[in-house]
Scaffold this motif. Structure first.
Motif, PDB file in Angstrom:
ATOM      1  N   ARG A   6       0.852  -1.184   0.000  1.00 41.12           N
ATOM      2  CA  ARG A   6       0.000   0.000   0.000  1.00 41.12           C
ATOM      3  C   ARG A   6       0.884   1.229   0.000  1.00 41.12           C
ATOM      4  O   ARG A   6       1.847   1.314   0.741  1.00 41.12           O
ATOM      5  N   SER A   7       0.522   2.183  -0.827  1.00 42.59           N
ATOM      6  CA  SER A   7       1.301   3.413  -0.852  1.00 42.59           C
ATOM      7  C   SER A   7       0.855   4.316   0.284  1.00 42.59           C
ATOM      8  O   SER A   7      -0.254   4.200   0.799  1.00 42.59           O
ATOM      9  N   THR A  23      -0.494   7.460   1.122  1.00 42.94           N
ATOM     10  CA  THR A  23      -1.202   8.617   0.584  1.00 42.94           C
ATOM     11  C   THR A  23      -2.267   9.065   1.565  1.00 42.94           C
ATOM     12  O   THR A  23      -2.700   8.304   2.418  1.00 42.94           O
ATOM     13  N   ARG A  24      -2.682  10.305   1.410  1.00 42.07           N
ATOM     14  CA  ARG A  24      -3.763  10.847   2.240  1.00 42.07           C
ATOM     15  C   ARG A  24      -5.085  10.625   1.510  1.00 42.07           C
ATOM     16  O   ARG A  24      -5.266  11.114   0.398  1.00 42.07           O
ATOM     17  N   MET A  56       3.116  13.820   2.095  1.00 37.31           N
ATOM     18  CA  MET A  56       2.217  12.761   1.652  1.00 37.31           C
ATOM     19  C   MET A  56       1.303  13.272   0.537  1.00 37.31           C
ATOM     20  O   MET A  56       0.604  14.264   0.709  1.00 37.31           O
ATOM     21  N   PRO A  57       1.305  12.599  -0.607  1.00 36.29           N
ATOM     22  CA  PRO A  57       0.423  13.055  -1.696  1.00 36.29           C
ATOM     23  C   PRO A  57      -1.030  12.635  -1.447  1.00 36.29           C
ATOM     24  O   PRO A  57      -1.303  11.717  -0.670  1.00 36.29           O
ATOM     25  N   ASN A  58      -1.958  13.321  -2.096  1.00 39.40           N
ATOM     26  CA  ASN A  58      -3.367  12.928  -2.057  1.00 39.40           C
ATOM     27  C   ASN A  58      -3.568  11.679  -2.894  1.00 39.40           C
ATOM     28  O   ASN A  58      -2.769  11.363  -3.753  1.00 39.40           O
ATOM     29  N   GLU A  59      -4.670  11.010  -2.649  1.00 43.71           N
ATOM     30  CA  GLU A  59      -5.039   9.853  -3.469  1.00 43.71           C
ATOM     31  C   GLU A  59      -5.340  10.285  -4.876  1.00 43.71           C
ATOM     32  O   GLU A  59      -5.865  11.292  -5.142  1.00 43.71           O
ATOM     33  N   GLY A  62      -4.190   8.138   6.423  1.00 37.18           N
ATOM     34  CA  GLY A  62      -3.215   7.546   5.512  1.00 37.18           C
ATOM     35  C   GLY A  62      -2.292   6.570   6.218  1.00 37.18           C
ATOM     36  O   GLY A  62      -1.987   5.495   5.700  1.00 37.18           O
ATOM     37  N   ARG A 110      -8.997  10.888   0.351  1.00 35.57           N
ATOM     38  CA  ARG A 110      -9.871  12.047   0.155  1.00 35.57           C
ATOM     39  C   ARG A 110     -11.131  11.991   1.007  1.00 35.57           C
ATOM     40  O   ARG A 110     -11.723  13.011   1.309  1.00 35.57           O
ATOM     41  N   ARG A 119      -2.075   2.449   5.614  1.00 37.22           N
ATOM     42  CA  ARG A 119      -0.769   1.839   5.336  1.00 37.22           C
ATOM     43  C   ARG A 119      -0.457   0.720   6.323  1.00 37.22           C
ATOM     44  O   ARG A 119       0.069  -0.318   5.947  1.00 37.22           O
TER      45      ARG A 119
END
Length: 65
Positions: free
Chosen positions: A8-9, A11-12, A62-65, A25, A14, A29
């Protein structure tokens, strides 16, 4: 050869956010519930340390989904 575990990456999400989605997130994870991670974060704030700074850094990285 394939691995049996899906990676699992980090990410944050939504849809499961309260403030920035960092705890949600991290929960996805690690496989924990988001409520458990939020509670652990709040309890960790009672201890001295850079919890808020770590939260802000994760929010920025952390990037968004």
């Amino acid at each position: 050869m394939t691995t049996p575990f899906k990676t699992r990456s980090l990410t944050r999400p939504r849809n499961d956010r309260w403030i920035a989605g960092v705890c949600a997130g991290l929960a996805r994870r690690s496989g924990l519930s988001s409520g458990t991670v939020r509670l652990l974060f709040l309890l960790s704030c009672l201890l001295p340390g850079p919890q808020f700074i770590a939260y802000l850094i994760l929010w920025a990285l952390m990037p968004n989904e």
